[in-house]
Design a protein around this motif. Sequence first.
Motif, mmCIF file in Angstrom:
data_model
loop_
_atom_site.group_PDB
_atom_site.id
_atom_site.type_symbol
_atom_site.label_atom_id
_atom_site.label_comp_id
_atom_site.label_asym_id
_atom_site.label_seq_id
_atom_site.Cartn_x
_atom_site.Cartn_y
_atom_site.Cartn_z
ATOM 1 N N LEU A 146 5.701 -1.758 91.449
ATOM 2 C CA LEU A 146 4.860 -0.811 90.700
ATOM 3 C C LEU A 146 5.655 0.423 90.251
ATOM 4 O O LEU A 146 5.232 1.155 89.365
ATOM 5 N N GLY A 147 6.814 0.651 90.870
ATOM 6 C CA GLY A 147 7.627 1.840 90.589
ATOM 7 C C GLY A 147 7.988 2.020 89.120
ATOM 8 O O GLY A 147 7.774 3.102 88.547
ATOM 9 N N PRO A 148 8.518 0.966 88.444
ATOM 10 C CA PRO A 148 8.875 1.132 87.028
ATOM 11 C C PRO A 148 7.671 1.483 86.145
ATOM 12 O O PRO A 148 7.786 2.265 85.201
ATOM 13 N N LEU A 149 6.498 0.922 86.461
ATOM 14 C CA LEU A 149 5.287 1.240 85.685
ATOM 15 C C LEU A 149 4.913 2.709 85.873
ATOM 16 O O LEU A 149 4.477 3.383 84.941
ATOM 17 N N ASP A 150 5.101 3.196 87.092
ATOM 18 C CA ASP A 150 4.812 4.600 87.388
ATOM 19 C C ASP A 150 5.764 5.513 86.617
ATOM 20 O O ASP A 150 5.346 6.505 86.018
ATOM 21 N N LYS A 151 7.047 5.147 86.601
ATOM 22 C CA LYS A 151 8.059 5.956 85.881
ATOM 23 C C LYS A 151 7.780 6.008 84.380
ATOM 24 O O LYS A 151 8.060 6.991 83.716
ATOM 25 N N GLU A 152 7.235 4.909 83.847
ATOM 26 C CA GLU A 152 6.899 4.861 82.416
ATOM 27 C C GLU A 152 5.594 5.596 82.101
ATOM 28 O O GLU A 152 5.158 5.635 80.951
ATOM 29 N N GLY A 153 4.939 6.139 83.121
ATOM 30 C CA GLY A 153 3.680 6.869 82.925
ATOM 31 C C GLY A 153 2.510 5.956 82.601
ATOM 32 O O GLY A 153 1.537 6.370 81.967
ATOM 33 N N ARG A 154 2.583 4.701 83.069
ATOM 34 C CA ARG A 154 1.525 3.735 82.738
ATOM 35 C C ARG A 154 0.396 3.675 83.773
ATOM 36 O O ARG A 154 -0.662 3.129 83.495
ATOM 37 N N LEU A 155 0.622 4.180 84.984
ATOM 38 C CA LEU A 155 -0.408 4.103 86.023
ATOM 39 C C LEU A 155 -1.331 5.313 85.894
ATOM 40 O O LEU A 155 -0.972 6.429 86.240
ATOM 41 N N ALA A 167 1.091 -9.126 79.463
ATOM 42 C CA ALA A 167 2.213 -9.901 80.010
ATOM 43 C C ALA A 167 3.545 -9.231 79.688
ATOM 44 O O ALA A 167 4.472 -9.239 80.506
ATOM 45 N N LYS A 168 3.647 -8.630 78.492
ATOM 46 C CA LYS A 168 4.893 -7.958 78.079
ATOM 47 C C LYS A 168 5.142 -6.704 78.919
ATOM 48 O O LYS A 168 6.255 -6.472 79.400
ATOM 49 N N VAL A 169 4.093 -5.900 79.118
ATOM 50 C CA VAL A 169 4.238 -4.670 79.918
ATOM 51 C C VAL A 169 4.587 -5.024 81.369
ATOM 52 O O VAL A 169 5.377 -4.334 82.012
ATOM 53 N N LEU A 170 4.028 -6.127 81.869
ATOM 54 C CA LEU A 170 4.263 -6.535 83.259
ATOM 55 C C LEU A 170 5.448 -7.491 83.389
ATOM 56 O O LEU A 170 5.724 -7.988 84.480
ATOM 57 N N ASP A 171 6.151 -7.758 82.290
ATOM 58 C CA ASP A 171 7.256 -8.713 82.281
ATOM 59 C C ASP A 171 8.290 -8.372 83.357
ATOM 60 O O ASP A 171 8.708 -7.226 83.492
ATOM 61 N N GLY A 172 8.672 -9.380 84.128
ATOM 62 C CA GLY A 172 9.663 -9.176 85.185
ATOM 63 C C GLY A 172 9.035 -8.660 86.476
ATOM 64 O O GLY A 172 9.692 -8.610 87.511
ATOM 65 N N ARG A 173 7.775 -8.267 86.404
ATOM 66 C CA ARG A 173 7.100 -7.730 87.601
ATOM 67 C C ARG A 173 6.073 -8.710 88.156
ATOM 68 O O ARG A 173 5.404 -8.431 89.124
#
Length: 196
Positions: free
Chosen positions: A9-18, A89-95
């Motif tokens: 979840l860390g990369p999503l948080d860094k991107e300001g998505r959460l 799926a693209k935003v969550l890609d690799g996660r």
Amino acid sequence: MTSIDNTALGPLDKEGRLLNAVLKSETTKSGRFGFRGDIALKFQAQFADEKRPPVYSIEQVLAIAEEGEPTIPVLAGYLHSFAYLPEAAKVLDGRLSPKGSYFMFCNNIDLLAKYRTKVGDITFRILPCDESTVWKEMMDLAGVDKNDIKKLGPAGRLDYLLDAAKDIGGSYSEISYEDGLAKMEPVKNRGENRPV
């Protein structure tokens, strides 16, 4: 102490998505971080330092992530339109992992439909959601009674529900994204029939 930075979840948080977090903390299980809120999919253009809400998101997200693991094992959320699935799926890609359990509740699919749809190598279970919540639908799907979890705190309830969700079976029609797009219904207006 489990930090979000050491989880998928860390990369999503860094991107300001959460966004709109009801829960964003370590859970009752050692090495696990939980999130309940929205994951922004498409941002509006920003001017100067003004913050604008996203154009659309995966809403009412329920997710857990284990420390040191590259992928999210279980995630459930609501999409206002089935058409947003590739963006999710693209935003969550690799996660996400081909072995994970992923549930997307959509506003504009037939109320009796249950699909399995692959985007890349990730399988999403697509379910209808009209006037309910992802939390309530997942409780029903996982066969969890609210009395089972009423003594638990918010993080404990999320642990209990998503651990049960890993084992959800059920029959789902295999359907391609293109077929699902052809079958989807118009998106319902959320503001309709609401008092002003």
